[in-house]
Design a protein around this motif. Structure first.
Motif, PDB file in Angstrom:
ATOM      1  N   GLU A 201       7.446  -9.699  -7.917  1.00  0.00           N
ATOM      2  CA  GLU A 201       7.781  -8.296  -7.688  1.00  0.00           C
ATOM      3  C   GLU A 201       6.583  -7.449  -8.116  1.00  0.00           C
ATOM      4  O   GLU A 201       6.097  -7.558  -9.246  1.00  0.00           O
ATOM      5  N   HIS A 202       6.110  -6.607  -7.197  1.00  0.00           N
ATOM      6  CA  HIS A 202       4.921  -5.805  -7.474  1.00  0.00           C
ATOM      7  C   HIS A 202       5.323  -4.406  -7.936  1.00  0.00           C
ATOM      8  O   HIS A 202       5.718  -3.565  -7.140  1.00  0.00           O
TER       9      HIS A 202
ATOM     10  N   ASP B  71       0.841  -1.204   0.000  1.00  0.00           N
ATOM     11  CA  ASP B  71       0.000   0.000   0.000  1.00  0.00           C
ATOM     12  C   ASP B  71       0.880   1.259   0.000  1.00  0.00           C
ATOM     13  O   ASP B  71       0.545   2.258  -0.649  1.00  0.00           O
ATOM     14  N   ILE B  72       1.982   1.199   0.724  1.00  0.00           N
ATOM     15  CA  ILE B  72       2.913   2.339   0.756  1.00  0.00           C
ATOM     16  C   ILE B  72       3.602   2.485  -0.595  1.00  0.00           C
ATOM     17  O   ILE B  72       3.773   3.594  -1.118  1.00  0.00           O
ATOM     18  N   VAL B  73       3.999   1.350  -1.179  1.00  0.00           N
ATOM     19  CA  VAL B  73       4.677   1.373  -2.481  1.00  0.00           C
ATOM     20  C   VAL B  73       3.756   1.980  -3.543  1.00  0.00           C
ATOM     21  O   VAL B  73       4.167   2.832  -4.333  1.00  0.00           O
TER      22      VAL B  73
ATOM     23  N   ASP C  53       5.045  -6.785 -16.477  1.00  0.00           N
ATOM     24  CA  ASP C  53       6.021  -6.817 -15.386  1.00  0.00           C
ATOM     25  C   ASP C  53       7.365  -7.379 -15.832  1.00  0.00           C
ATOM     26  O   ASP C  53       8.406  -7.028 -15.284  1.00  0.00           O
ATOM     27  N   SER C  54       7.339  -8.247 -16.843  1.00  0.00           N
ATOM     28  CA  SER C  54       8.581  -8.861 -17.303  1.00  0.00           C
ATOM     29  C   SER C  54       9.495  -7.861 -17.999  1.00  0.00           C
ATOM     30  O   SER C  54      10.710  -8.072 -18.086  1.00  0.00           O
ATOM     31  N   VAL C  55       8.931  -6.748 -18.490  1.00  0.00           N
ATOM     32  CA  VAL C  55       9.717  -5.745 -19.211  1.00  0.00           C
ATOM     33  C   VAL C  55      10.314  -4.713 -18.259  1.00  0.00           C
ATOM     34  O   VAL C  55      11.400  -4.171 -18.503  1.00  0.00           O
ATOM     35  N   LEU C  56       9.624  -4.461 -17.146  1.00  0.00           N
ATOM     36  CA  LEU C  56      10.027  -3.366 -16.265  1.00  0.00           C
ATOM     37  C   LEU C  56      11.416  -3.530 -15.638  1.00  0.00           C
ATOM     38  O   LEU C  56      12.141  -2.540 -15.507  1.00  0.00           O
TER      39      LEU C  56
ATOM     40  N   ILE D 169       6.909   5.007 -11.586  1.00  0.00           N
ATOM     41  CA  ILE D 169       6.964   3.562 -11.378  1.00  0.00           C
ATOM     42  C   ILE D 169       7.569   3.307 -10.008  1.00  0.00           C
ATOM     43  O   ILE D 169       8.553   3.950  -9.637  1.00  0.00           O
ATOM     44  N   SER D 170       6.989   2.391  -9.243  1.00  0.00           N
ATOM     45  CA  SER D 170       7.566   2.062  -7.939  1.00  0.00           C
ATOM     46  C   SER D 170       7.616   0.546  -7.761  1.00  0.00           C
ATOM     47  O   SER D 170       6.763  -0.186  -8.256  1.00  0.00           O
ATOM     48  N   LEU D 171       8.651   0.110  -7.075  1.00  0.00           N
ATOM     49  CA  LEU D 171       8.854  -1.301  -6.764  1.00  0.00           C
ATOM     50  C   LEU D 171       9.204  -1.406  -5.291  1.00  0.00           C
ATOM     51  O   LEU D 171      10.087  -0.692  -4.799  1.00  0.00           O
ATOM     52  N   GLY D 172       8.508  -2.295  -4.578  1.00  0.00           N
ATOM     53  CA  GLY D 172       8.715  -2.428  -3.145  1.00  0.00           C
ATOM     54  C   GLY D 172      10.020  -3.096  -2.784  1.00  0.00           C
ATOM     55  O   GLY D 172      10.710  -3.665  -3.634  1.00  0.00           O
ATOM     56  N   PRO D 173      10.416  -3.015  -1.521  1.00  0.00           N
ATOM     57  CA  PRO D 173      11.674  -3.617  -1.065  1.00  0.00           C
ATOM     58  C   PRO D 173      11.647  -5.131  -1.208  1.00  0.00           C
ATOM     59  O   PRO D 173      10.658  -5.772  -0.882  1.00  0.00           O
TER      60      PRO D 173
END
Length: 361
Positions: A231-232, A107-109, A263-266, A125-129
């Protein structure tokens, strides 16, 4: 590439600033009124010609004005850029927009992508830890009736994945309870990577041994595990791409939209797969913030784009990424200053979440 003189570098930096602000080619007369020193128009024209010959400026019209080339932007980013200080108003907006109750780290991401897009009017674009030490902390199955169950899987990162599945009528409630017990007894505490390995051999053997019917259960658990371990990436402000696309470039924009949905491209777009990434970060004057431009992308669709990427670290909980995608002519000084502060605020918010999560556990 021939290194520009001190005066040429000053002229290049001013052209970058003016072009980013106005979107118009910059001429010598305009520069005369903007430079901090007195230089004749003829001298400025000569210096601009030298910068063009060096490949740092280019003409895109028949006028005498110049615009930065990709190489010019790269030189500016590597040698001339000074990040701007974020205004108190912007800082207040970030703090206010982050001030929510969060029940999952994602939710924070997701919120970080929304805030960054709203602040910049670009696509974010954001990706979580992510952490190699993320473990499975629990698994449950709750019957919903009509041969449906909801599967709930939790990890040590605080993420919770829940999905609804149809199950075979041949699977009894007792078998479901045994299956959940087997999963929790044998897999809780293991890393997600080890859980995936166990799912290929040991778990199917145990389920077959202790359940009357294991039909579909391995697939069910494997599916919810796959979603939990994925990975979200969160993308906000896709429509902002329309703000700087030409009417005859809509097919290209459509292709970019389709790419951003994969997602596979990011990871490739964000250069997350690069073996040289850590070394590049240590050499960069901007530290964990990097910028890719035009032909530096592997995909020609992004030839007129720039991508500002900031890697952030949340200690033992892993590291993540935030990024801004926009035209090559973004106001880099302002945006990189923003990304530096924004990363710090995002990390603080995540530490608050993890401290609360561990305190409550």
């Amino acid at each position: 590439m021939i290194m520009p003189t001190k005066r040429q570098a000053l002229i290049l930096a001013e052209i970058v600033r003016l072009y980013n602000e106005t979107g118009q080619p910059v001429g010598s007369k305009t520069l005369m009124n903007q430079l901090p020193m007195r230089i004749s128009s003829a001298t400025i024209r000569n210096e601009m010609a030298a910068l063009e010959e060096a490949g740092l400026l280019m003409k895109n019209h028949t006028s005498s004005g110049r615009v930065p080339s990709t190489a010019g932007y790269r030189y500016y980013l590597d040698h001339l850029l000074q990040p701007s200080t974020v205004s108190p108003q912007t800082f207040s907006t970030i703090a206010q927009d982050f001030n929510h109750e969060y029940h999952e780290i994602n939710d924070i991401v997701k919120q970080s992508a929304n805030i960054l897009s709203n602040l910049t009017n670009y696509t974010s674009i954001s990706l979580g830890p992510e952490s190699a030490d993320v473990t499975l902390t629990g698994f449950r199955l709750i019957p919903l009736g009509d041969d449906q169950v909801i599967a709930i899987l939790a990890t040590s990162m605080g993420t919770v994945e829940s999905r609804v599945y149809h199950i075979s009528q041949s699977v009894s409630s007792e078998d479901l309870e045994r299956a959940v017990r087997i999963i929790n007894d044998h897999l809780v505490g293991m890393s997600m990577m080890k859980v995936k390995q166990q799912l290929k051999n040991e778990i199917p053997r145990l389920l077959t041994q202790y359940l009357h019917s294991a039909d579909g259960f391995v697939d069910l658990f494997g599916d919810v595990l796959r979603h939990a371990a994925t990975e979200h990436f969160y993308i906000s402000g896709r429509s902002n791409l329309l703000n700087f696309v030409q009417p005859d470039d809509l097919d290209r924009l459509k292709s970019i939209y389709q790419l951003l949905d994969k997602d596979s491209v990011l990871p490739s777009l964000l250069d997350l797969d690069s073996e040289d990434q850590a070394e590049t970060e240590s050499d960069s004057p901007l530290g964990p913030i990097s910028v890719r431009l035009g032909d530096e992308f592997d995909n020609s669709l992004f030839s007129d784009y720039g991508l500002i990427t900031a890697k952030y670290n949340v200690g033992q909980h892993g590291s993540g990424v935030i990024a801004i995608l926009g035209p090559t002519s973004m106001p880099y000084s302002q945006l990189i200053g923003l990304m530096q502060l924004f990363s710090d605020e995002l990390v603080k918010k995540m530490f608050e979440y993890y401290n609360k999560f561990h305190d409550d556990s």
